[in-house]
Design a protein around this motif. Structure first.
Motif, PDB file in Angstrom:
ATOM      1  N   LEU A   1       0.830  -1.210   0.000  1.00 34.61           N
ATOM      2  CA  LEU A   1       0.000   0.000   0.000  1.00 34.61           C
ATOM      3  C   LEU A   1       0.863   1.257   0.000  1.00 34.61           C
ATOM      4  O   LEU A   1       0.540   2.243  -0.673  1.00 34.61           O
ATOM      5  N   MET A   2       1.954   1.228   0.742  1.00 37.94           N
ATOM      6  CA  MET A   2       2.856   2.378   0.783  1.00 37.94           C
ATOM      7  C   MET A   2       3.437   2.645  -0.605  1.00 37.94           C
ATOM      8  O   MET A   2       3.531   3.798  -1.035  1.00 37.94           O
ATOM      9  N   ALA A   3       3.818   1.575  -1.299  1.00 39.92           N
ATOM     10  CA  ALA A   3       4.360   1.725  -2.648  1.00 39.92           C
ATOM     11  C   ALA A   3       3.310   2.329  -3.582  1.00 39.92           C
ATOM     12  O   ALA A   3       3.622   3.210  -4.396  1.00 39.92           O
ATOM     13  N   GLU A   4       2.067   1.878  -3.461  1.00 41.80           N
ATOM     14  CA  GLU A   4       0.994   2.412  -4.295  1.00 41.80           C
ATOM     15  C   GLU A   4       0.760   3.895  -4.012  1.00 41.80           C
ATOM     16  O   GLU A   4       0.560   4.681  -4.945  1.00 41.80           O
ATOM     17  N   GLU A   5       0.781   4.261  -2.743  1.00 37.88           N
ATOM     18  CA  GLU A   5       0.571   5.665  -2.384  1.00 37.88           C
ATOM     19  C   GLU A   5       1.719   6.542  -2.883  1.00 37.88           C
ATOM     20  O   GLU A   5       1.488   7.654  -3.364  1.00 37.88           O
ATOM     21  N   LEU A   6       2.950   6.044  -2.779  1.00 40.63           N
ATOM     22  CA  LEU A   6       4.089   6.793  -3.313  1.00 40.63           C
ATOM     23  C   LEU A   6       3.931   7.011  -4.810  1.00 40.63           C
ATOM     24  O   LEU A   6       4.193   8.097  -5.320  1.00 40.63           O
ATOM     25  N   GLN A   7       3.504   5.958  -5.515  1.00 41.18           N
ATOM     26  CA  GLN A   7       3.295   6.052  -6.963  1.00 41.18           C
ATOM     27  C   GLN A   7       2.263   7.131  -7.274  1.00 41.18           C
ATOM     28  O   GLN A   7       2.467   7.954  -8.167  1.00 41.18           O
ATOM     29  N   GLU A   8       1.194   7.143  -6.508  1.00 42.85           N
ATOM     30  CA  GLU A   8       0.146   8.142  -6.745  1.00 42.85           C
ATOM     31  C   GLU A   8       0.651   9.561  -6.480  1.00 42.85           C
ATOM     32  O   GLU A   8       0.370  10.483  -7.242  1.00 42.85           O
ATOM     33  N   LEU A   9       1.403   9.744  -5.391  1.00 44.71           N
ATOM     34  CA  LEU A   9       1.960  11.066  -5.098  1.00 44.71           C
ATOM     35  C   LEU A   9       2.877  11.532  -6.217  1.00 44.71           C
ATOM     36  O   LEU A   9       2.862  12.695  -6.610  1.00 44.71           O
ATOM     37  N   PHE A  10       3.672  10.604  -6.746  1.00 41.59           N
ATOM     38  CA  PHE A  10       4.566  10.937  -7.846  1.00 41.59           C
ATOM     39  C   PHE A  10       3.772  11.266  -9.108  1.00 41.59           C
ATOM     40  O   PHE A  10       4.042  12.267  -9.778  1.00 41.59           O
ATOM     41  N   ASP A  11       2.789  10.439  -9.418  1.00 42.70           N
ATOM     42  CA  ASP A  11       1.962  10.668 -10.616  1.00 42.70           C
ATOM     43  C   ASP A  11       1.255  12.018 -10.567  1.00 42.70           C
ATOM     44  O   ASP A  11       1.054  12.658 -11.599  1.00 42.70           O
ATOM     45  N   LEU A  12       0.883  12.447  -9.366  1.00 44.09           N
ATOM     46  CA  LEU A  12       0.201  13.730  -9.205  1.00 44.09           C
ATOM     47  C   LEU A  12       1.173  14.909  -9.154  1.00 44.09           C
ATOM     48  O   LEU A  12       0.748  16.065  -9.068  1.00 44.09           O
ATOM     49  N   GLY A  13       2.456  14.610  -9.182  1.00 40.84           N
ATOM     50  CA  GLY A  13       3.463  15.663  -9.168  1.00 40.84           C
ATOM     51  C   GLY A  13       3.707  16.267  -7.789  1.00 40.84           C
ATOM     52  O   GLY A  13       4.236  17.367  -7.683  1.00 40.84           O
TER      53      GLY A  13
END
Length: 67
Positions: free
Chosen positions: A32-44
């Motif tokens: 879940l942490m990896a997914e959230e990091l990915q989302e934060l990155f995708d959102l800039g």
């Protein structure tokens, strides 16, 4: 760039964005942490270097727990 070298650093980074992850399943939490990091990155919201260092910290922790 923010220095993210440990899983605690990843937790603290996520907390700053209001993201708290604890399911009781350590490997599930790491996913879940990896997914959230990915989302934060995708959102800039975080830089590429911060994202990559966070993913590396998560992967290192996963290796510890899989042993």
């Amino acid at each position: 760039m923010e220095q993210v070298t440990t899983i605690l650093d990843v937790h603290n980074l996520l907390k700053r964005f209001g993201i708290w992850i604890y399911t009781g399943d350590r490997l599930g939490d790491l996913e879940l942490m990896a997914e959230e990091l990915q989302e934060l990155f995708d959102l800039g919201l975080i830089e590429k270097e911060t994202y990559l260092s966070g993913i590396m910290a998560i992967n290192q922790e996963k290796r510890k727990w899989k042993k």
